[in-house]
Scaffold this motif. Structure first.
Motif, PDB file in Angstrom:
ATOM      1  N   UNK A  52       0.848  -1.198   0.000  1.00  0.00           N
ATOM      2  CA  UNK A  52       0.000   0.000   0.000  1.00  0.00           C
ATOM      3  C   UNK A  52       0.878   1.240   0.000  1.00  0.00           C
ATOM      4  N   UNK A  53       0.292   2.386  -0.404  1.00  0.00           N
ATOM      5  CA  UNK A  53       0.951   3.671  -0.206  1.00  0.00           C
ATOM      6  C   UNK A  53      -0.087   4.685   0.252  1.00  0.00           C
ATOM      7  N   UNK A  54       0.390   5.716   0.928  1.00  0.00           N
ATOM      8  CA  UNK A  54      -0.469   6.704   1.568  1.00  0.00           C
ATOM      9  C   UNK A  54       0.237   8.043   1.487  1.00  0.00           C
ATOM     10  N   UNK A  55      -0.463   9.054   0.974  1.00  0.00           N
ATOM     11  CA  UNK A  55       0.093  10.402   0.865  1.00  0.00           C
ATOM     12  C   UNK A  55      -0.657  11.338   1.805  1.00  0.00           C
ATOM     13  N   UNK A  56       0.091  12.108   2.580  1.00  0.00           N
ATOM     14  CA  UNK A  56      -0.482  13.000   3.581  1.00  0.00           C
ATOM     15  C   UNK A  56       0.032  14.415   3.337  1.00  0.00           C
ATOM     16  N   UNK A  57      -0.870  15.371   3.239  1.00  0.00           N
ATOM     17  CA  UNK A  57      -0.459  16.774   3.168  1.00  0.00           C
ATOM     18  C   UNK A  57      -0.434  17.331   4.583  1.00  0.00           C
ATOM     19  N   UNK A  58       0.657  17.995   4.927  1.00  0.00           N
ATOM     20  CA  UNK A  58       0.832  18.562   6.263  1.00  0.00           C
ATOM     21  C   UNK A  58       0.110  19.904   6.335  1.00  0.00           C
ATOM     22  N   UNK A  59      -0.782  20.035   7.303  1.00  0.00           N
ATOM     23  CA  UNK A  59      -1.579  21.251   7.439  1.00  0.00           C
ATOM     24  C   UNK A  59      -1.051  22.205   8.504  1.00  0.00           C
ATOM     25  N   UNK A  60      -0.058  21.748   9.271  1.00  0.00           N
ATOM     26  CA  UNK A  60       0.526  22.596  10.316  1.00  0.00           C
ATOM     27  C   UNK A  60       2.008  22.274  10.452  1.00  0.00           C
ATOM     28  N   UNK A  61       2.854  23.304  10.378  1.00  0.00           N
ATOM     29  CA  UNK A  61       4.287  23.110  10.578  1.00  0.00           C
ATOM     30  C   UNK A  61       4.519  22.505  11.961  1.00  0.00           C
ATOM     31  N   UNK A  62       5.385  21.495  12.025  1.00  0.00           N
ATOM     32  CA  UNK A  62       5.656  20.876  13.312  1.00  0.00           C
ATOM     33  C   UNK A  62       6.585  19.690  13.178  1.00  0.00           C
TER      34      UNK A  62
END
Length: 85
Positions: A52-62
């Motif tokens: 599987x693969x999963x892409x996540x967009x970061x909504x908050x710097x951290x």
């Protein structure tokens, strides 16, 4: 990965708007979780079987860690990888 546990990366900083791509390469139908953990301990993940693969967009710097977890009762072998872009 031992039963009911997870393996995770060291924590690293990611900027808002960057993306993380996570992949797992399990040759079997074993169920696993893959995702990220933020600096507050909040997990964002998908449940996978096989490859599987999963892409996540970061909504908050951290600061984040990438993980693959085993929710089952037996040890599993799930190689994985990630990239930040």
């Amino acid at each position: 990965i031992p039963a009911n546990s997870l393996m995770k990366t060291s924590t690293f900083k990611i900027q808002k708007g960057q993306k993380i791509s996570i992949g797992a390469l399990s040759p079997s139908s074993q169920t696993y979780h893959m995702g990220i953990i933020d600096s507050e301990g909040t997990e964002r993940y998908v449940i996978g079987t096989g490859s599987e693969d999963y892409n996540i967009e970061i909504t908050q710097t951290g600061y984040y860690s990438v993980f693959i977890g085993n929710p089952g009762s037996a040890e599993i072998n799930v190689p994985g990888f990630y990239a930040v872009y």
